[in-house]
Design a protein around this motif. Structure first.
Motif, PDB file in Angstrom:
ATOM      1  N   ASN A   1      -9.771   2.740   0.050  1.00 34.74           N
ATOM      2  CA  ASN A   1      -9.811   3.034  -1.381  1.00 34.74           C
ATOM      3  C   ASN A   1     -10.366   1.854  -2.172  1.00 34.74           C
TER       4      ASN A   1
ATOM      5  N   PRO B   1       0.833  -1.214   0.000  1.00 31.55           N
ATOM      6  CA  PRO B   1       0.000   0.000   0.000  1.00 31.55           C
ATOM      7  C   PRO B   1       0.864   1.260   0.000  1.00 31.55           C
ATOM      8  N   ASN B   2       0.292   2.352  -0.520  1.00 33.88           N
ATOM      9  CA  ASN B   2       0.948   3.658  -0.436  1.00 33.88           C
ATOM     10  C   ASN B   2       0.492   4.431   0.795  1.00 33.88           C
ATOM     11  N   SER B   3      -0.675   4.059   1.307  1.00 31.64           N
ATOM     12  CA  SER B   3      -1.233   4.716   2.485  1.00 31.64           C
ATOM     13  C   SER B   3      -1.838   3.660   3.397  1.00 31.64           C
TER      14      SER B   3
ATOM     15  N   GLN C   1     -10.243  -7.698   0.314  1.00 26.43           N
ATOM     16  CA  GLN C   1     -10.091  -6.600  -0.631  1.00 26.43           C
ATOM     17  C   GLN C   1     -11.441  -5.964  -0.867  1.00 26.43           C
TER      18      GLN C   1
ATOM     19  N   ASN D   1     -10.500  -1.239  -4.281  1.00 22.36           N
ATOM     20  CA  ASN D   1      -9.501  -2.302  -4.431  1.00 22.36           C
ATOM     21  C   ASN D   1      -8.441  -2.272  -3.317  1.00 22.36           C
ATOM     22  N   GLY D   2      -8.696  -1.500  -2.257  1.00 23.91           N
ATOM     23  CA  GLY D   2      -7.824  -1.483  -1.097  1.00 23.91           C
ATOM     24  C   GLY D   2      -8.099  -2.675  -0.194  1.00 23.91           C
ATOM     25  N   TYR D   3      -7.399  -2.743   0.928  1.00 24.37           N
ATOM     26  CA  TYR D   3      -7.437  -3.944   1.757  1.00 24.37           C
ATOM     27  C   TYR D   3      -7.793  -3.640   3.219  1.00 24.37           C
TER      28      TYR D   3
ATOM     29  N   ASP E   1      -5.133   2.877   1.357  1.00 24.69           N
ATOM     30  CA  ASP E   1      -5.020   1.630   0.600  1.00 24.69           C
ATOM     31  C   ASP E   1      -5.169   0.394   1.483  1.00 24.69           C
TER      32      ASP E   1
END
Length: 210
Positions: free
Chosen positions: A133, A41-43, A206, A135-137, A108
């Motif tokens: 987001n 993830p980016n966030s 997800q 498709n985030g987890y 994310d």
């Protein structure tokens, strides 16, 4: 009744969770680190962040933003003191994740380790999915029922015994069904048994948009 989480000193909680015969702090930190490596993830948001356990595992070159959420303001204050300057962007939010007032810009990956046992998981999931987001987890750790081990492991830190009043094991199948009904897809799960004898169910979902 006042929430016991508001009455337990962070010193007691962190030292209890880190005891060698409990080792749940170390375990949760490792599960979090593994999720970061696998899903990139980016966030990231940690709900029930306490003093920031696991934040030391974040690669700041890969993750640009972190959000820490906890119901205990004093826990957050210490987490902020420890980690605020470690990240490009950081937020420390005092909120109940069962409340619609718990808001932040979506991320994310949300990590929730051993918190659903202390709250209404349906309300919490309904709120959290708005903060992930597309498709985030959502990475989760749940404690599994044991016939021989108490919910809260006894230790010299007696203040944690207050948590037994609000602890409730989560019915795994019902939990899965509810999350799947909320546009999530189960993409990973695992069961880990610690040396203490306690077992934990790790799940990653997800979030899929319609």
């Amino acid at each position: 009744m006042k929430n016991p989480w508001l009455e337990i000193d962070l010193y007691d909680y962190e030292n209890h969770m880190s005891l060698s015969d409990i080792a749940q702090a170390q375990y949760l930190s490792t599960v979090f680190e593994n999720a970061l490596k696998k899903f990139q993830p980016n966030s990231v948001a940690i709900v029930g962040c306490s003093g920031g356990n696991g934040l030391e595992k974040i690669d700041t070159k890969k993750i640009e933003r972190i959000v820490c959420v906890d119901i205990n303001f004093n826990y957050l204050k210490i987490a902020k003191e420890r980690f605020e300057n470690s990240f490009k962007s950081s937020e420390f939010i005092c909120a109940d994740i069962c409340s619609a007032e718990c808001k932040f810009e979506s991320v994310d990956l949300v990590f929730a380790g051993l918190i659903f046992e202390y709250l209404d998981f349906q309300n919490a999931i309904s709120n959290l999915k708005k903060l992930i987001n597309p498709n985030g987890y959502l990475a989760i750790v749940l404690q599994l029922l044991s016939d021989s081990i108490p919910e809260v492991t006894p230790s010299k830190f007696k203040s944690l015994e207050k948590l037994q009043d609000i602890f409730a094991f989560i019915p795994i199948q019902k939990f899965k069904e509810f999350i799947l009904e909320n546009n999530f897809h189960l993409c990973a799960e695992n069961i880990t048994k610690l040396k203490s004898g306690k077992s934990f169910h790790e799940l990653v979902f997800q979030y899929l948009t319609k």
